[in-house]
Design a protein around this motif. Structure first.
Motif, short mmCIF file in Angstrom:
data_model
loop_
_atom_site.label_atom_id
_atom_site.label_comp_id
_atom_site.label_asym_id
_atom_site.label_seq_id
_atom_site.Cartn_x
_atom_site.Cartn_y
_atom_site.Cartn_z
N UNK A 96 0.82 -1.21 0.00
CA UNK A 96 0.00 0.00 0.00
C UNK A 96 0.85 1.26 0.00
N UNK A 97 2.08 1.15 -0.52
CA UNK A 97 2.94 2.32 -0.69
C UNK A 97 3.39 2.39 -2.14
N UNK A 98 3.86 3.55 -2.54
CA UNK A 98 4.41 3.70 -3.88
C UNK A 98 5.59 2.76 -4.09
N UNK A 99 6.39 2.56 -3.03
CA UNK A 99 7.55 1.69 -3.15
C UNK A 99 7.18 0.27 -3.52
N UNK A 100 6.10 -0.24 -2.93
CA UNK A 100 5.65 -1.60 -3.26
C UNK A 100 5.14 -1.66 -4.69
N UNK A 101 4.31 -0.70 -5.07
CA UNK A 101 3.77 -0.70 -6.43
C UNK A 101 4.86 -0.56 -7.48
N UNK A 102 5.85 0.29 -7.21
CA UNK A 102 6.95 0.46 -8.16
C UNK A 102 7.82 -0.79 -8.24
N UNK A 103 7.94 -1.52 -7.13
CA UNK A 103 8.66 -2.79 -7.15
C UNK A 103 7.99 -3.78 -8.10
N UNK A 104 6.67 -3.86 -8.04
CA UNK A 104 5.93 -4.77 -8.92
C UNK A 104 6.06 -4.34 -10.37
N UNK A 105 6.03 -3.03 -10.61
CA UNK A 105 6.22 -2.54 -11.98
C UNK A 105 7.60 -2.91 -12.51
N UNK A 106 8.60 -2.81 -11.64
CA UNK A 106 9.96 -3.14 -12.06
C UNK A 106 10.06 -4.63 -12.41
N UNK A 107 9.51 -5.49 -11.56
CA UNK A 107 9.53 -6.93 -11.84
C UNK A 107 8.82 -7.23 -13.16
N UNK A 277 -6.23 -3.90 -4.01
CA UNK A 277 -5.34 -4.06 -5.15
C UNK A 277 -3.94 -4.51 -4.80
N UNK A 278 -3.77 -5.23 -3.68
CA UNK A 278 -2.45 -5.79 -3.36
C UNK A 278 -2.19 -6.93 -4.34
N UNK A 279 -0.99 -6.95 -4.90
CA UNK A 279 -0.76 -7.76 -6.10
C UNK A 279 0.23 -8.89 -5.88
N UNK A 280 -0.09 -10.04 -6.48
CA UNK A 280 0.85 -11.13 -6.70
C UNK A 280 1.19 -11.18 -8.18
N UNK A 281 2.43 -11.51 -8.49
CA UNK A 281 2.85 -11.70 -9.88
C UNK A 281 3.38 -13.12 -10.03
N UNK A 282 2.95 -13.81 -11.09
CA UNK A 282 3.52 -15.11 -11.43
C UNK A 282 3.86 -15.13 -12.91
N UNK A 283 4.94 -15.81 -13.25
CA UNK A 283 5.38 -15.93 -14.64
C UNK A 283 5.66 -17.40 -14.93
N UNK A 284 4.97 -17.94 -15.95
CA UNK A 284 5.09 -19.35 -16.31
C UNK A 284 5.92 -19.52 -17.58
N UNK A 285 6.75 -20.56 -17.59
CA UNK A 285 7.45 -20.90 -18.82
C UNK A 285 6.43 -21.31 -19.88
N UNK A 286 6.73 -20.98 -21.14
CA UNK A 286 5.82 -21.32 -22.23
C UNK A 286 5.85 -22.82 -22.52
N UNK A 287 6.96 -23.45 -22.22
CA UNK A 287 7.10 -24.88 -22.47
C UNK A 287 6.88 -25.65 -21.17
#
Length: 380
Positions: A96-107, A277-287
């Motif tokens: 809930x801070x700009x720092x957290x949101x910007x971290x997610x944007x960076x990732x 709007x607290x966010x999790x990010x996941x990234x899956x391999x295409x294969x």
């Protein structure tokens, strides 16, 4: 040289700048250790699973994923997280801070620019997380009104509901530390604030019983025994579905209320709101087989007191570097790096510092009815 002043001392404490470099070096060392362990475990899991399947080709790679990670890349990522924290008012990456949101944007930007992974975003709400103004507590003892000091006499218990009392409410002392139903059943609690001493059971258990017996508010006061037994403790958590306000009191204030319980009443005023709007990010391999998934995760948030470069910036950049380099190996045909028969999922979870909320949300909400999780590596 870096000078840090301490209000409780008459002299300043001088911290040699060399210790800053030592600390940063330790963070890099721990991050490299995380990467080596995670990459090794990923390889072990895949090779063991492959060895059990005689119909598959065992993935004997001449190139090791862990060897592809460069210290300068890790430093670059860590420096970016520090810059993100420095841009915020409180120099933090808490939720809930700009720092957290910007971290997610960076990732997200790093994944989009350097991988072909399928990126997914999940959002959840942390109830009653944001305190809008300084909480207030007044007591009236034998007719005299006292305004108590936030963080000195009392503190807010996290996730507790807001309240604005328009009149003084009596206090009732719950016997035997308030850990059992029997402690609450025989006490007249109607329109009362319950006062309970710390000890014998968890804070959340006391809070749950206060909710169950529908008191108007809850005070837990310190025990005066343990090393942290006198001041109000910050960071104590209520249950997420609570409906009442709750404060943690200092031992001295708690005992003052206990000793004057027949002639004391209180007013509680605290305004809270949800963190949406607290966010999790996941990234899956295409294969890889989507019904057989290996999960590698870390939390992306930090505590409110600091930039969180060690906890958990180190874990954040470790799996980011793993994801980027694994994608590069998969996509560079000249390297002849065989894709895995298993899907690999990299996740960055939010609100870990508030009780593993992001990872719990991922487990509860990720709709993967046909997925079998074959291995996990979680990094804090």
């Amino acid at each position: 040289m870096n000078k840090v002043s301490n209000e409780n001392q008459s002299k300043s404490v001088i911290i040699p700048s060399r210790w800053i470099y030592v600390l940063f070096g330790l963070i890099i060392f721990f991050t490299m250790t995380i990467i080596a362990l995670t990459a090794a475990i990923l390889g072990i899991v895949i090779n063991r699973l492959d060895s059990k399947n005689t119909s598959s080709i065992i993935n004997n790679q001449s190139i090791l994923l862990s060897d592809q990670i460069k210290i300068e890349d890790l430093i670059k990522h860590l420096e970016q997280l520090q810059l993100i924290a420095d841009r915020t008012d409180n120099r933090t990456r808490a939720i809930a801070t700009r720092g957290f949101n910007d971290t997610l944007d960076y990732i997200t930007n790093q994944l989009e620019q350097n991988t072909n992974f399928k990126i997914q975003h999940w959002y959840f709400t942390v109830r009653n997380h944001i305190v809008q103004e300084t909480p207030q507590l007044q007591s009236k003892i034998n007719g005299f009104i006292i305004n108590h000091t936030y963080l000195t006499d009392f503190t807010h218990i996290l996730f507790s509901a807001g309240a604005n009392f328009d009149e003084f409410v009596r206090i009732v002392v719950i016997p035997n530390l308030g850990c059992e139903d029997n402690d609450w059943i025989n006490v007249s609690k109607v329109d009362s604030v319950a006062l309970v001493k710390r000890g014998n059971c968890s804070f959340s258990q006391k809070c749950a019983l206060a909710d169950k017996y529908q008191v108007k508010g809850l005070f837990i006061y310190n025990d005066g025994i343990s090393s942290d037994g006198f001041n109000p403790i910050q960071g104590v958590r209520n249950n997420l579905n609570t409906t009442i306000p709750a404060y943690f009191l200092s031992y001295n204030l708690g005992m003052q209320l206990v000793n004057t319980v027949n002639n004391v009443s209180v007013i509680i005023n605290i305004n809270v709101s949800d963190a949406n709007g607290i966010e999790n990010i996941c990234a899956d391999t295409q294969t890889g087989d989507p019904t057989k998934t290996i999960v590698i995760g870390a939390h992306s948030d930090g505590v409110s007191a600091g930039s969180g470069i060690n906890d958990n910036g180190s874990g954040t950049v470790a799996i980011l570097a793993l994801a980027i380099n694994l994608a590069r190996l998969f996509q560079t045909s000249s390297l002849n790096y065989s894709t895995y028969q298993y899907r690999v999922r990299f996740c960055w979870w939010g609100a870990e510092e508030l009780g593993l909320l992001g990872s719990r949300h991922h487990v509860e909400q990720a709709s993967l009815p046909t997925t079998i999780i074959l291995g996990e590596r979680l990094q804090d």
